[in-house]
Motif scaffolding. Structure first.
Motif, mmCIF file in Angstrom:
data_model
loop_
_atom_site.group_PDB
_atom_site.id
_atom_site.type_symbol
_atom_site.label_atom_id
_atom_site.label_comp_id
_atom_site.label_asym_id
_atom_site.label_seq_id
_atom_site.Cartn_x
_atom_site.Cartn_y
_atom_site.Cartn_z
ATOM 1 N N GLY A 334 0.803 -1.208 0.000
ATOM 2 C CA GLY A 334 0.000 0.000 0.000
ATOM 3 C C GLY A 334 0.836 1.258 0.000
ATOM 4 O O GLY A 334 1.753 1.417 0.809
ATOM 5 N N GLN A 335 0.511 2.147 -0.900
ATOM 6 C CA GLN A 335 1.196 3.423 -1.047
ATOM 7 C C GLN A 335 0.827 4.395 0.076
ATOM 8 O O GLN A 335 1.670 5.099 0.615
ATOM 9 C CB GLN A 335 0.814 4.009 -2.410
ATOM 10 N N GLN A 336 -0.448 4.427 0.444
ATOM 11 C CA GLN A 336 -0.942 5.241 1.549
ATOM 12 C C GLN A 336 -2.039 4.460 2.264
ATOM 13 O O GLN A 336 -2.988 3.996 1.630
ATOM 14 C CB GLN A 336 -1.522 6.573 1.055
ATOM 15 N N LEU A 337 -1.925 4.345 3.585
ATOM 16 C CA LEU A 337 -2.886 3.587 4.380
ATOM 17 C C LEU A 337 -4.008 4.523 4.817
ATOM 18 O O LEU A 337 -3.778 5.531 5.483
ATOM 19 C CB LEU A 337 -2.197 2.958 5.587
ATOM 20 N N LEU A 338 -5.256 4.172 4.458
ATOM 21 C CA LEU A 338 -6.381 5.081 4.613
ATOM 22 C C LEU A 338 -7.325 4.718 5.747
ATOM 23 O O LEU A 338 -7.853 5.608 6.422
ATOM 24 C CB LEU A 338 -7.180 5.131 3.302
ATOM 25 N N ALA A 339 -7.598 3.434 5.957
ATOM 26 C CA ALA A 339 -8.566 3.021 6.980
ATOM 27 C C ALA A 339 -8.352 1.550 7.295
ATOM 28 O O ALA A 339 -7.934 0.767 6.437
ATOM 29 C CB ALA A 339 -9.999 3.251 6.482
ATOM 30 N N ASP A 342 -10.091 -4.298 9.628
ATOM 31 C CA ASP A 342 -10.164 -4.987 10.911
ATOM 32 C C ASP A 342 -8.800 -4.846 11.555
ATOM 33 O O ASP A 342 -7.997 -4.009 11.127
ATOM 34 C CB ASP A 342 -10.629 -6.446 10.756
ATOM 35 N N ASP A 343 -8.499 -5.639 12.571
ATOM 36 C CA ASP A 343 -7.243 -5.466 13.287
ATOM 37 C C ASP A 343 -6.020 -5.858 12.471
ATOM 38 O O ASP A 343 -4.892 -5.529 12.854
ATOM 39 C CB ASP A 343 -7.256 -6.294 14.579
ATOM 40 N N ASN A 344 -6.222 -6.558 11.350
ATOM 41 C CA ASN A 344 -5.093 -7.060 10.570
ATOM 42 C C ASN A 344 -5.098 -6.634 9.105
ATOM 43 O O ASN A 344 -4.177 -6.978 8.376
ATOM 44 C CB ASN A 344 -5.066 -8.599 10.617
ATOM 45 N N ALA A 345 -6.107 -5.920 8.681
ATOM 46 C CA ALA A 345 -6.219 -5.565 7.267
ATOM 47 C C ALA A 345 -6.596 -4.095 7.129
ATOM 48 O O ALA A 345 -7.282 -3.528 7.986
ATOM 49 C CB ALA A 345 -7.258 -6.446 6.574
ATOM 50 N N LEU A 346 -6.141 -3.474 6.032
ATOM 51 C CA LEU A 346 -6.363 -2.054 5.817
ATOM 52 C C LEU A 346 -6.781 -1.780 4.380
ATOM 53 O O LEU A 346 -6.444 -2.528 3.451
ATOM 54 C CB LEU A 346 -5.091 -1.238 6.095
ATOM 55 N N ILE A 347 -7.498 -0.671 4.207
ATOM 56 C CA ILE A 347 -7.776 -0.119 2.885
ATOM 57 C C ILE A 347 -6.705 0.912 2.594
ATOM 58 O O ILE A 347 -6.359 1.733 3.453
ATOM 59 C CB ILE A 347 -9.174 0.512 2.842
ATOM 60 N N ALA A 348 -6.157 0.866 1.387
ATOM 61 C CA ALA A 348 -5.043 1.743 1.038
ATOM 62 C C ALA A 348 -5.157 2.198 -0.410
ATOM 63 O O ALA A 348 -5.866 1.587 -1.214
ATOM 64 C CB ALA A 348 -3.714 0.994 1.239
ATOM 65 N N TRP A 349 -4.450 3.279 -0.725
ATOM 66 C CA TRP A 349 -4.154 3.583 -2.120
ATOM 67 C C TRP A 349 -2.934 2.772 -2.515
ATOM 68 O O TRP A 349 -1.991 2.634 -1.723
ATOM 69 C CB TRP A 349 -3.808 5.059 -2.311
ATOM 70 N N ASP A 350 -2.924 2.260 -3.729
ATOM 71 C CA ASP A 350 -1.726 1.596 -4.226
ATOM 72 C C ASP A 350 -1.622 1.819 -5.722
ATOM 73 O O ASP A 350 -2.630 1.937 -6.426
ATOM 74 C CB ASP A 350 -1.753 0.092 -3.922
ATOM 75 N N ASN A 360 -3.391 5.397 -9.144
ATOM 76 C CA ASN A 360 -3.573 4.488 -8.025
ATOM 77 C C ASN A 360 -5.042 4.131 -7.848
ATOM 78 O O ASN A 360 -5.931 4.770 -8.405
ATOM 79 C CB ASN A 360 -2.992 5.080 -6.736
ATOM 80 N N ARG A 361 -5.268 3.076 -7.075
ATOM 81 C CA ARG A 361 -6.625 2.587 -6.832
ATOM 82 C C ARG A 361 -6.734 2.133 -5.388
ATOM 83 O O ARG A 361 -5.729 1.885 -4.705
ATOM 84 C CB ARG A 361 -6.952 1.430 -7.766
ATOM 85 N N LEU A 362 -7.976 2.006 -4.902
ATOM 86 C CA LEU A 362 -8.201 1.473 -3.571
ATOM 87 C C LEU A 362 -7.973 -0.034 -3.580
ATOM 88 O O LEU A 362 -8.434 -0.744 -4.475
ATOM 89 C CB LEU A 362 -9.629 1.763 -3.104
ATOM 90 N N VAL A 363 -7.250 -0.497 -2.575
ATOM 91 C CA VAL A 363 -6.986 -1.927 -2.439
ATOM 92 C C VAL A 363 -7.164 -2.323 -0.976
ATOM 93 O O VAL A 363 -7.141 -1.482 -0.074
ATOM 94 C CB VAL A 363 -5.559 -2.299 -2.896
ATOM 95 N N LEU A 364 -7.348 -3.621 -0.759
ATOM 96 C CA LEU A 364 -7.386 -4.189 0.577
ATOM 97 C C LEU A 364 -6.111 -4.993 0.776
ATOM 98 O O LEU A 364 -5.788 -5.872 -0.029
ATOM 99 C CB LEU A 364 -8.614 -5.089 0.738
ATOM 100 N N VAL A 365 -5.374 -4.673 1.832
ATOM 101 C CA VAL A 365 -4.115 -5.352 2.112
ATOM 102 C C VAL A 365 -4.179 -5.958 3.507
ATOM 103 O O VAL A 365 -4.892 -5.463 4.380
ATOM 104 C CB VAL A 365 -2.917 -4.387 1.999
#
Length: 396
Positions: A334-339, A342-350, A360-365
């Motif tokens: 992830g290029q930028q972590l946005l939200a 859960d406790d182990n996964a984030l939505i990010a720009w990548d 870039n697009r929204l991804v789940l990491v």
């Protein structure tokens, strides 16, 4: 300045250019320095190829749900990698894309203009995003049923409580001090509204400089109101600033436990915390090491913090931090972590393909995994390109 420092500095400024992603900051990253013209990332190679054969994160989320279905909290991913900007609901785990907006510079004189937002709000009944030009600012409450809105022409003297399904205002809350931003508490019972003497989105033109510049002096931030949503009652806290040490938009948001409010600031730590009376206080435990410019902040359980750009083991990645010490724990895609989903996964720009950092697009990491799940299509162009959309997240 080495490449890593240059990349981090550029991402800091890019975060400052976006309005608070609000968190809780739907739009809500707060800048601590004066805006300078955005510099391109140097030394960042083309984005890492995204390898995912099946759009699943792990066994906790067993399926990617279509737009017509809202999954249980923490249990579903709603992805539309063919849509940018999105038309149908995007969500992962506890978090949904509650709205998004585009920015347009609207001139009102030879050397004056206003950065104006057009919002697309999630209708929880149709699971689609609906365009509106009525509101200059939107903050979505947890649960995705209600939004707090401000009319055009900031700062505003009333706050609307908008029913997202019907698009109708349920009631208005009048305020004694004109405000220009709103942010909900984590439980949705309170709003912190940032008061300004002028419009923080005002811009001006400097001869010989092609870009419009934010006008910090016109904004004149002067304090905040904490508003009880149910009763409409509010308390006022004067927090000074003559414009010399503030960015043009320096908005307040609640701390994680809702006891305090904070904003970015021109201080060594990059932020300031205040009690409800406007007295400066120490950062709450676990929040003092969180990077002010990273929208995701603390994980839901408070055991991890989202960090800034890393790019070491992975070409586009971000740090995960120990919130007690600020030490790097691991990297995550992830290029930028946005939200946090859960406790182990984030939505990010990548990033992806060969379009550079703005493609870039929204991804789940997921921490500890190389899987990357695309959630939206790619944004194109550069940081100032027309039609680039900025996400607003909320708990669902």
């Amino acid at each position: 300045m080495n490449v890593d420092e240059f990349v981090r500095d550029t991402l800091h400024e890019q975060a400052g250019e976006q309005q608070p992603l609000a968190p809780g900051f739907a739009d809500r990253v707060l800048a601590v320095r004066r805006r300078r013209r955005t510099r391109r990332l140097a030394g960042v190679a083309a984005a890492v190829a995204i390898a995912v054969a099946v759009p699943l994160v792990d066994s906790r989320w067993s399926e990617v749900l279509p737009a017509s279905v809202v999954g249980p909290e923490g249990g579903g991913v709603m992805a539309h990698p063919d849509q940018s900007p999105p038309r149908d609901m995007i969500a992962a785990g506890r978090t949904a894309l509650a709205a998004y907006y585009t920015l347009k510079t609207v001139k009102h004189g030879a050397d004056r203009a206003v950065a104006t937002r057009t919002y697309w709000l999630l209708n929880p009944k149709t699971r689609t995003y609906e365009r509106t030009t009525k509101w200059s600012w939107v903050a979505v409450a947890p649960g995705l049923r209600t939004a707090a809105v401000l009319e055009q022409g900031l700062p505003a003297r009333r706050i609307g409580l908008l029913d997202l399904a019907s698009g109708q205002i349920k009631r208005w809350i009048s305020v004694d001090h004109p405000v220009a931003s709103l942010s909900f508490s984590r439980d949705g019972t309170k709003i912190v509204a940032t008061a300004y003497g002028g419009n923080p989105d005002e811009q001006y033109k400097i001869e010989g400089v092609p870009d419009w510049q934010p006008d910090a002096r016109a904004a004149d931030r002067n304090g905040f109101l904490v508003i009880d949503v149910a009763s409409g009652s509010s308390s006022w806290a004067k927090v000074g600033g003559d414009g010399t040490d503030l960015n043009s938009r320096q908005d307040f948001a609640f701390s994680r436990d809702d006891r305090f409010v904070w904003s970015g600031a021109d201080t060594p730590s990059g932020y300031q915390y205040f009690d409800r009376q406007g007295n400066e206080v120490e950062a709450p435990l676990g929040e003092g090491q969180v990077n002010w410019f990273v929208a995701a902040g603390l994980s839901p359980d408070g055991k991890r913090a989202a960090g800034d750009f890393a790019g070491e083991r992975m070409k586009t990645s971000s740090w995960i931090l120990d919130p007690r010490t600020g030490q790097h724990v691991t990297e995550v895609h992830g290029q930028q972590l946005l939200a946090w989903a859960d406790d182990n996964a984030l939505i990010a720009w990548d990033m992806g393909g060969k379009g550079g950092e703005f493609h870039n697009r929204l991804v789940l990491v997921t921490i500890g995994s190389d899987k990357v799940v695309p959630l939206s299509g790619f944004r194109g162009g550069n940081a100032a390109a027309a039609g680039r959309w900025t996400p607003v997240f909320a708990d669902r």
